[in-house]
Design a protein around this motif. Structure first.
Motif, PDB file in Angstrom:
ATOM      1  N   ASN A 112       6.153  -4.651   7.481  1.00  0.00           N
ATOM      2  CA  ASN A 112       5.402  -3.790   6.564  1.00  0.00           C
ATOM      3  C   ASN A 112       3.955  -3.754   7.046  1.00  0.00           C
ATOM      4  O   ASN A 112       3.077  -4.413   6.499  1.00  0.00           O
ATOM      5  CB  ASN A 112       5.506  -4.327   5.141  1.00  0.00           C
ATOM      6  CG  ASN A 112       4.898  -3.380   4.109  1.00  0.00           C
ATOM      7  OD1 ASN A 112       4.254  -2.388   4.452  1.00  0.00           O
ATOM      8  ND2 ASN A 112       5.083  -3.706   2.842  1.00  0.00           N
ATOM      9  N   ILE A 113       3.725  -2.979   8.099  1.00  0.00           N
ATOM     10  CA  ILE A 113       2.457  -3.037   8.808  1.00  0.00           C
ATOM     11  C   ILE A 113       1.293  -2.459   7.996  1.00  0.00           C
ATOM     12  O   ILE A 113       0.136  -2.814   8.207  1.00  0.00           O
ATOM     13  CB  ILE A 113       2.577  -2.329  10.173  1.00  0.00           C
ATOM     14  CG1 ILE A 113       1.511  -2.833  11.147  1.00  0.00           C
ATOM     15  CG2 ILE A 113       2.548  -0.815  10.033  1.00  0.00           C
ATOM     16  CD1 ILE A 113       1.682  -4.264  11.565  1.00  0.00           C
ATOM     17  N   SER A 114       1.600  -1.574   7.038  1.00  0.00           N
ATOM     18  CA  SER A 114       0.531  -0.981   6.235  1.00  0.00           C
ATOM     19  C   SER A 114       0.424  -1.626   4.854  1.00  0.00           C
ATOM     20  O   SER A 114      -0.295  -1.121   3.993  1.00  0.00           O
ATOM     21  CB  SER A 114       0.738   0.532   6.106  1.00  0.00           C
ATOM     22  OG  SER A 114       2.064   0.848   5.747  1.00  0.00           O
ATOM     23  N   ALA A 115       1.154  -2.723   4.653  1.00  0.00           N
ATOM     24  CA  ALA A 115       1.039  -3.548   3.438  1.00  0.00           C
ATOM     25  C   ALA A 115       1.250  -2.742   2.155  1.00  0.00           C
ATOM     26  O   ALA A 115       0.504  -2.891   1.183  1.00  0.00           O
ATOM     27  CB  ALA A 115      -0.308  -4.255   3.407  1.00  0.00           C
ATOM     28  N   GLU A 116       2.272  -1.901   2.143  1.00  0.00           N
ATOM     29  CA  GLU A 116       2.602  -1.130   0.942  1.00  0.00           C
ATOM     30  C   GLU A 116       3.517  -1.952   0.048  1.00  0.00           C
ATOM     31  O   GLU A 116       4.561  -2.439   0.498  1.00  0.00           O
ATOM     32  CB  GLU A 116       3.280   0.178   1.331  1.00  0.00           C
ATOM     33  CG  GLU A 116       2.383   1.135   2.103  1.00  0.00           C
ATOM     34  CD  GLU A 116       3.152   2.359   2.559  1.00  0.00           C
ATOM     35  OE1 GLU A 116       3.170   3.352   1.819  1.00  0.00           O
ATOM     36  OE2 GLU A 116       3.739   2.298   3.645  1.00  0.00           O
ATOM     37  N   HIS A 123       5.757  -9.412   6.079  1.00  0.00           N
ATOM     38  CA  HIS A 123       4.337  -9.470   6.436  1.00  0.00           C
ATOM     39  C   HIS A 123       4.250  -9.910   7.901  1.00  0.00           C
ATOM     40  O   HIS A 123       5.084 -10.703   8.370  1.00  0.00           O
ATOM     41  CB  HIS A 123       3.618 -10.473   5.529  1.00  0.00           C
ATOM     42  CG  HIS A 123       2.137 -10.479   5.690  1.00  0.00           C
ATOM     43  ND1 HIS A 123       1.503 -11.198   6.696  1.00  0.00           N
ATOM     44  CD2 HIS A 123       1.158  -9.857   4.986  1.00  0.00           C
ATOM     45  CE1 HIS A 123       0.200 -11.015   6.602  1.00  0.00           C
ATOM     46  NE2 HIS A 123      -0.043 -10.213   5.573  1.00  0.00           N
ATOM     47  N   PRO A 124       3.281  -9.425   8.643  1.00  0.00           N
ATOM     48  CA  PRO A 124       3.153  -9.853  10.045  1.00  0.00           C
ATOM     49  C   PRO A 124       3.163 -11.370  10.225  1.00  0.00           C
ATOM     50  O   PRO A 124       3.686 -11.870  11.234  1.00  0.00           O
ATOM     51  CB  PRO A 124       1.813  -9.240  10.464  1.00  0.00           C
ATOM     52  CG  PRO A 124       1.710  -7.992   9.652  1.00  0.00           C
ATOM     53  CD  PRO A 124       2.298  -8.353   8.317  1.00  0.00           C
ATOM     54  N   ILE A 148       7.704   1.352   9.457  1.00  0.00           N
ATOM     55  CA  ILE A 148       7.531   2.687   8.889  1.00  0.00           C
ATOM     56  C   ILE A 148       6.179   2.670   8.176  1.00  0.00           C
ATOM     57  O   ILE A 148       6.099   2.351   6.997  1.00  0.00           O
ATOM     58  CB  ILE A 148       8.652   3.043   7.896  1.00  0.00           C
ATOM     59  CG1 ILE A 148      10.028   2.818   8.518  1.00  0.00           C
ATOM     60  CG2 ILE A 148       8.506   4.493   7.416  1.00  0.00           C
ATOM     61  CD1 ILE A 148      11.174   2.955   7.530  1.00  0.00           C
ATOM     62  N   PRO A 149       5.096   2.955   8.874  1.00  0.00           N
ATOM     63  CA  PRO A 149       3.768   2.875   8.255  1.00  0.00           C
ATOM     64  C   PRO A 149       3.588   3.897   7.143  1.00  0.00           C
ATOM     65  O   PRO A 149       4.363   4.851   7.003  1.00  0.00           O
ATOM     66  CB  PRO A 149       2.820   3.175   9.423  1.00  0.00           C
ATOM     67  CG  PRO A 149       3.617   2.957  10.659  1.00  0.00           C
ATOM     68  CD  PRO A 149       5.026   3.315  10.289  1.00  0.00           C
ATOM     69  N   ALA A 150       2.547   3.704   6.378  1.00  0.00           N
ATOM     70  CA  ALA A 150       2.196   4.649   5.310  1.00  0.00           C
ATOM     71  C   ALA A 150       1.989   6.038   5.909  1.00  0.00           C
ATOM     72  O   ALA A 150       1.433   6.190   6.998  1.00  0.00           O
ATOM     73  CB  ALA A 150       0.922   4.190   4.613  1.00  0.00           C
ATOM     74  N   TYR A 161      -2.243   1.921  12.822  1.00  0.00           N
ATOM     75  CA  TYR A 161      -1.072   1.187  12.348  1.00  0.00           C
ATOM     76  C   TYR A 161      -0.160   0.811  13.514  1.00  0.00           C
ATOM     77  O   TYR A 161       0.317  -0.330  13.618  1.00  0.00           O
ATOM     78  CB  TYR A 161      -0.275   2.036  11.351  1.00  0.00           C
ATOM     79  CG  TYR A 161      -0.900   2.162   9.981  1.00  0.00           C
ATOM     80  CD1 TYR A 161      -1.493   1.075   9.347  1.00  0.00           C
ATOM     81  CD2 TYR A 161      -0.865   3.382   9.294  1.00  0.00           C
ATOM     82  CE1 TYR A 161      -2.044   1.190   8.083  1.00  0.00           C
ATOM     83  CE2 TYR A 161      -1.418   3.510   8.033  1.00  0.00           C
ATOM     84  CZ  TYR A 161      -2.008   2.417   7.428  1.00  0.00           C
ATOM     85  OH  TYR A 161      -2.554   2.542   6.170  1.00  0.00           O
ATOM     86  N   PHE A 162       0.100   1.766  14.390  1.00  0.00           N
ATOM     87  CA  PHE A 162       1.025   1.525  15.491  1.00  0.00           C
ATOM     88  C   PHE A 162       0.459   0.502  16.477  1.00  0.00           C
ATOM     89  O   PHE A 162       1.207  -0.316  17.020  1.00  0.00           O
ATOM     90  CB  PHE A 162       1.355   2.830  16.204  1.00  0.00           C
ATOM     91  CG  PHE A 162       2.176   3.780  15.378  1.00  0.00           C
ATOM     92  CD1 PHE A 162       3.261   3.325  14.642  1.00  0.00           C
ATOM     93  CD2 PHE A 162       1.875   5.133  15.334  1.00  0.00           C
ATOM     94  CE1 PHE A 162       4.026   4.187  13.875  1.00  0.00           C
ATOM     95  CE2 PHE A 162       2.636   6.011  14.578  1.00  0.00           C
ATOM     96  CZ  PHE A 162       3.718   5.538  13.839  1.00  0.00           C
TER      97      PHE A 162
END
Length: 212
Positions: A112-116, A123-124, A148-150, A161-162
């Motif tokens: 969840n790279i964009s922390a949604e 989490h990283p 799947i980023p925001a 994000y990428f």
């Protein structure tokens, strides 16, 4: 075109055709144009398609959606890849439920790279523990990371994000040199993903059209 624009070789990037909600006829049409890897998100729908298309034995099936515990056995026994492993409980179930007669299940850790809050993915900081467990599993093979980023139309934010996921991948690769797959990028952000190092893009709309 996206690879050319970012000065990358097409052979470095796998195209995953996301066929969720689309009929088997659409998959056959893509297959006849040379496509072999397909992604599904809904377990029962996917299992039905896999059964309908069993004669197409060289299709590689990827599960890319959230995994419910009560559906993990179906995922473990029908797919070649699972891109959405985000917690130990699911990894344990997939490992124990993978049939002995099948090769190990290729696994990507979803981040969840964009922390949604409403989005799946670990989490990283949790990647290392999950990767360590998967590496010890007899019936799972760790292949890399997925995210799947925001959604955003701002290319600079997409790239940010990428690149964060690329950093996570590079760090993981120092411990597990065999991992080779960084699954990121969809129809709306594919160029940003490829520029940031994606090795697999998940494309649905640009192949099959808008979902109804």
């Amino acid at each position: 075109m996206a690879a050319k624009n970012t000065q990358r070789n097409n052979n470095e990037i796998t195209l995953l055709a996301v066929s969720k909600t689309k009929p088997s006829e659409d998959i056959i049409a893509a297959y006849e144009h040379g496509q072999r890897e397909f992604g599904e998100s809904y377990v029962q729908e996917a299992v039905d398609k896999i059964a309908q298309l069993h004669a197409y034995s060289d299709i590689i099936w990827h599960f890319i959606g959230p995994i419910q515990s009560n559906k993990s056995a179906l995922v473990a026994s029908n797919f070649d890849w699972v891109q959405s492993v985000d917690r130990l409980k699911i990894a344990k179930r997939l490992d124990s439920q993978r049939p002995e007669v099948m090769p190990p299940l290729n696994v990507l850790i979803q981040v969840n790279i964009s922390a949604e809050e409403a989005k799946s993915g670990c989490h990283p900081d949790e990647i290392a523990e999950l990767a360590q467990f998967i590496e010890q599993c007899t019936h799972l093979t760790l292949r890399g990371l997925m995210a799947i980023p925001a959604k955003t139309a701002v290319t600079q934010v997409q790239v940010q994000y990428f690149e964060q996921l690329q950093t996570c991948f590079d760090k993981l690769k120092t411990q597990y040199p065999h991992i080779d797959t960084l699954s990121m990028g969809m129809s709306n952000d594919v160029e940003a993903a490829i520029s940031a190092g994606s090795t697999m893009v998940r494309i649905g709309t640009d192949i099959f059209g808008t979902r109804t």
